[in-house]
Enzyme design. Structure first.
Site, PDB file in Angstrom:
ATOM      1  N   ILE A  29     -35.499  41.976 -34.832  1.00  0.00           N
ATOM      2  CA  ILE A  29     -36.057  40.707 -34.345  1.00  0.00           C
ATOM      3  C   ILE A  29     -37.016  40.954 -33.188  1.00  0.00           C
ATOM      4  O   ILE A  29     -38.147  40.457 -33.182  1.00  0.00           O
ATOM      5  CB  ILE A  29     -34.918  39.757 -33.905  1.00  0.00           C
ATOM      6  CG1 ILE A  29     -34.067  39.382 -35.114  1.00  0.00           C
ATOM      7  CG2 ILE A  29     -35.475  38.512 -33.223  1.00  0.00           C
ATOM      8  CD1 ILE A  29     -32.752  38.724 -34.768  1.00  0.00           C
ATOM      9  N   ALA A  53     -32.451  29.087 -35.210  1.00  0.00           N
ATOM     10  CA  ALA A  53     -33.583  30.017 -35.278  1.00  0.00           C
ATOM     11  C   ALA A  53     -33.686  30.688 -36.635  1.00  0.00           C
ATOM     12  O   ALA A  53     -34.775  30.999 -37.096  1.00  0.00           O
ATOM     13  CB  ALA A  53     -33.469  31.067 -34.180  1.00  0.00           C
ATOM     14  N   HIS A  79     -29.103  26.189 -32.374  1.00  0.00           N
ATOM     15  CA  HIS A  79     -28.820  27.469 -33.048  1.00  0.00           C
ATOM     16  C   HIS A  79     -29.348  27.456 -34.475  1.00  0.00           C
ATOM     17  O   HIS A  79     -28.597  27.673 -35.435  1.00  0.00           O
ATOM     18  CB  HIS A  79     -27.315  27.769 -33.045  1.00  0.00           C
ATOM     19  CG  HIS A  79     -27.039  29.246 -33.190  1.00  0.00           C
ATOM     20  ND1 HIS A  79     -25.887  29.840 -32.764  1.00  0.00           N
ATOM     21  CD2 HIS A  79     -27.797  30.255 -33.714  1.00  0.00           C
ATOM     22  CE1 HIS A  79     -25.931  31.147 -33.021  1.00  0.00           C
ATOM     23  NE2 HIS A  79     -27.088  31.415 -33.597  1.00  0.00           N
ATOM     24  N   VAL A 116     -32.560  33.799 -28.047  1.00  0.00           N
ATOM     25  CA  VAL A 116     -32.296  33.552 -29.468  1.00  0.00           C
ATOM     26  C   VAL A 116     -31.173  34.473 -29.958  1.00  0.00           C
ATOM     27  O   VAL A 116     -31.003  34.669 -31.159  1.00  0.00           O
ATOM     28  CB  VAL A 116     -33.564  33.740 -30.350  1.00  0.00           C
ATOM     29  CG1 VAL A 116     -34.590  32.657 -30.072  1.00  0.00           C
ATOM     30  CG2 VAL A 116     -34.156  35.137 -30.177  1.00  0.00           C
ATOM     31  N   GLY A 117     -30.440  35.073 -28.995  1.00  0.00           N
ATOM     32  CA  GLY A 117     -29.352  35.991 -29.352  1.00  0.00           C
ATOM     33  C   GLY A 117     -28.037  35.237 -29.464  1.00  0.00           C
ATOM     34  O   GLY A 117     -27.744  34.621 -30.500  1.00  0.00           O
ATOM     35  N   ARG A 118     -27.242  35.296 -28.420  1.00  0.00           N
ATOM     36  CA  ARG A 118     -25.983  34.540 -28.353  1.00  0.00           C
ATOM     37  C   ARG A 118     -25.899  33.910 -26.964  1.00  0.00           C
ATOM     38  O   ARG A 118     -26.408  34.475 -25.981  1.00  0.00           O
ATOM     39  CB  ARG A 118     -24.777  35.472 -28.516  1.00  0.00           C
ATOM     40  CG  ARG A 118     -24.586  36.022 -29.895  1.00  0.00           C
ATOM     41  CD  ARG A 118     -24.014  34.969 -30.871  1.00  0.00           C
ATOM     42  NE  ARG A 118     -23.640  35.592 -32.130  1.00  0.00           N
ATOM     43  CZ  ARG A 118     -24.478  35.837 -33.133  1.00  0.00           C
ATOM     44  NH1 ARG A 118     -25.757  35.505 -33.012  1.00  0.00           N
ATOM     45  NH2 ARG A 118     -24.053  36.393 -34.251  1.00  0.00           N
ATOM     46  N   GLU A 154     -21.359  26.369 -27.890  1.00  0.00           N
ATOM     47  CA  GLU A 154     -22.017  25.504 -28.868  1.00  0.00           C
ATOM     48  C   GLU A 154     -21.030  25.068 -29.954  1.00  0.00           C
ATOM     49  O   GLU A 154     -20.088  25.813 -30.246  1.00  0.00           O
ATOM     50  CB  GLU A 154     -23.208  26.239 -29.491  1.00  0.00           C
ATOM     51  CG  GLU A 154     -22.849  27.540 -30.195  1.00  0.00           C
ATOM     52  CD  GLU A 154     -24.079  28.324 -30.611  1.00  0.00           C
ATOM     53  OE1 GLU A 154     -24.958  28.558 -29.771  1.00  0.00           O
ATOM     54  OE2 GLU A 154     -24.123  28.704 -31.790  1.00  0.00           O
ATOM     55  N   SER A 156     -33.522  48.464 -24.133  1.00  0.00           N
ATOM     56  CA  SER A 156     -32.485  48.556 -25.169  1.00  0.00           C
ATOM     57  C   SER A 156     -31.545  49.685 -24.765  1.00  0.00           C
ATOM     58  O   SER A 156     -31.760  50.324 -23.723  1.00  0.00           O
ATOM     59  CB  SER A 156     -33.096  48.783 -26.549  1.00  0.00           C
ATOM     60  OG  SER A 156     -33.835  49.976 -26.539  1.00  0.00           O
ATOM     61  N   ARG A 157     -30.519  49.930 -25.577  1.00  0.00           N
ATOM     62  CA  ARG A 157     -29.549  50.951 -25.182  1.00  0.00           C
ATOM     63  C   ARG A 157     -30.224  52.288 -24.926  1.00  0.00           C
ATOM     64  O   ARG A 157     -29.911  52.989 -23.975  1.00  0.00           O
ATOM     65  CB  ARG A 157     -28.483  51.109 -26.290  1.00  0.00           C
ATOM     66  CG  ARG A 157     -27.428  50.026 -26.255  1.00  0.00           C
ATOM     67  CD  ARG A 157     -26.575  50.077 -27.494  1.00  0.00           C
ATOM     68  NE  ARG A 157     -27.408  49.868 -28.701  1.00  0.00           N
ATOM     69  CZ  ARG A 157     -26.933  49.660 -29.916  1.00  0.00           C
ATOM     70  NH1 ARG A 157     -25.631  49.647 -30.106  1.00  0.00           N
ATOM     71  NH2 ARG A 157     -27.726  49.458 -30.940  1.00  0.00           N
ATOM     72  N   LEU A 167     -34.774  45.627 -28.574  1.00  0.00           N
ATOM     73  CA  LEU A 167     -35.929  45.789 -29.466  1.00  0.00           C
ATOM     74  C   LEU A 167     -35.471  46.293 -30.830  1.00  0.00           C
ATOM     75  O   LEU A 167     -35.835  47.384 -31.275  1.00  0.00           O
ATOM     76  CB  LEU A 167     -36.964  46.739 -28.837  1.00  0.00           C
ATOM     77  CG  LEU A 167     -38.370  46.649 -29.441  1.00  0.00           C
ATOM     78  CD1 LEU A 167     -39.080  45.384 -28.973  1.00  0.00           C
ATOM     79  CD2 LEU A 167     -39.203  47.873 -29.087  1.00  0.00           C
ATOM     80  N   GLY A 168     -34.651  45.470 -31.492  1.00  0.00           N
ATOM     81  CA  GLY A 168     -34.238  45.767 -32.865  1.00  0.00           C
ATOM     82  C   GLY A 168     -35.240  45.132 -33.824  1.00  0.00           C
ATOM     83  O   GLY A 168     -36.421  44.986 -33.501  1.00  0.00           O
TER      84      GLY A 168
END
Lengths: 276, 276
Positions: B116, B242, B240, B191-193, B222, B135-136, B113-114
């Site tokens: 984005i 986004a 990729h 939508v991250g990696r 990719e 999240s962390r 939850l940063g």
């Protein structure tokens, strides 16, 4: 026995149900008609005969609104087009894919700010879009700018979302002139009825790049969709399914049930359609 | 001359740029790395050498969030799948099309939850979804329920949206167990990696119908996408892209320019990455 009535809901849809004649309404009849609009019911004759017509109320509004937003994002950000690109194996061969454009900041004009249009507006505000609208009358409680005609709305919009009812007054409301006003970067979304848009003109505009793109859930002669559309990358096509989720069907079944109970108990019906 | 720095932005992307070694940073270097994450930069070595790393800040956050929401709606409401159905001419032949399900009421779990993730949450709230996150650390100012691990989040979610950074701690964070916890109606959006998800397991889950669907903007190798995915109807594939709109690129160029000016005036840089 209460007065006869017709409820705009049944399982005939999405294949177009036969249009009920008012004279057959000596018994209960149900048609499941996707909102917006009652163009499949002879409203004038119902009024003449004192037949009450009830609609789907809010049961479908959210899902249609979500479909409209989905089509909008899909066309503007080129989601389905990109999916075809990746599936065809072209990404590793061709590399970069053409950009879509940003949703935030888009000026969205809503044609028909009823239940569905209001839900569309609410969601697009969360995306940072600005909203304006056209409807038969200015709505005093609505904060968005009002345009008395669709041409002026299109002139001041990047995207038009069409979700008004189909009547003789709104047939082909999205005309050649309106498309021209929307312009070559403009996007048209239609979740109302096919005949709200002059389809033949739209295909010309799309093919010649005189309009940016279109997201269409409805077509004039559905389920027959003009084949010219199948090869265009700047359209997203949907089989008149904007209303269709199991949850919305459950809601409408509950509404029909409640109306049946009300009808046989001589109580007021819910979601009665008031024709102006 | 101020300390050297590296800005996470340039035109090498979306083809993976060469990973810069810290020793080459005696002059300015720019990589355009889509957020989230700095997995393409040797952060430890940068810290060792006192090299400041600045990121894209908020320039891409909205567009990535919109892409995540677009993929979510697309998978849940089956937009791209329906588009293929209509384009293939099947609507008039086969009639009814399988329903998608309702967006409103879905329990969405956000992994990371940063910037984005917060933008995704804000927009999905407008669709009537409920939000929880992992999240962390628990974020004290955030109103959504927090889950200390992704397995518990998946157990309590209908949809997982993955938008955390890729680090050694988050590699394959979406594991077999997490997919199982998400369940056969569950939907995964990434939508991250690519390497945040155990891709091989995901393909198995998708093929066997042990997960409902997936919307993927990123892949482990990719632009090479596993060909098995191309025939599946329950995935939406995106190259990729986004982050990619002309508007977000303009924003990031402005940010790079402002950072250059700040750097050469010995002023503090913007959007500095603080590695924990």
């Amino acid at each position: 026995m209460p007065n006869p009535c017709v409820s705009s809901s049944s399982m005939g849809w999405p294949h177009s149900p036969p249009k009920p004649s008012a004279s057959c309404l000596h018994h209960w009849s149900f048609w499941l008609a996707p909102p917006p609009g009652f163009d499949h019911i002879d409203m004038a004759e119902c009024i003449n005969r004192g037949i009450t017509v009830s609609g789907a109320g809010d049961a479908f509004s959210e899902d249609v609104a979500h479909s409209a937003v989905a089509l909008l994002i899909d066309v503007v950000r080129r989601v389905s087009e990109a999916d075809r690109f990746v599936r065809s194996g072209l990404w590793s061969l061709k590399g970069d894919y053409p950009f879509g454009s940003k949703i935030g900041g888009k000026r969205v004009g809503i044609v028909g700010l009823g239940r569905i249009g209001s839900e569309v507006a609410k969601r697009l505000m969360a995306f940072g879009c600005s909203i304006a609208y056209n409807s038969r009358k200015k709505k005093p409680s609505v904060p968005y700018p009002y345009f008395a005609n669709v041409y002026d709305l299109a002139t001041n919009s990047d995207v038009l979302v069409v979700c008004c009812a189909l009547t003789s007054a709104t047939h082909h409301i999205i005309s050649r002139e309106v498309m021209k006003a929307l312009g070559k970067e403009g996007v048209l979304i239609n979740v109302g009825r096919g005949a709200l848009v002059d389809e033949k003109e739209l295909f010309q505009f799309l093919t010649r790049g005189e309009i940016g793109g279109a997201g269409l859930d409805v077509f004039e002669n559905e389920p027959d969709v003009p084949r010219e559309l199948f090869t265009l990358d700047n359209v997203v096509l949907s089989p008149h399914k904007a209303v269709l989720t199991p949850e919305s069907l459950e809601s409408v079944f509950q509404l029909v049930l409640a109306n049946l109970k009300a009808f046989f108990s001589n109580k007021p019906l819910m979601s009665v359609v008031h024709q102006e």
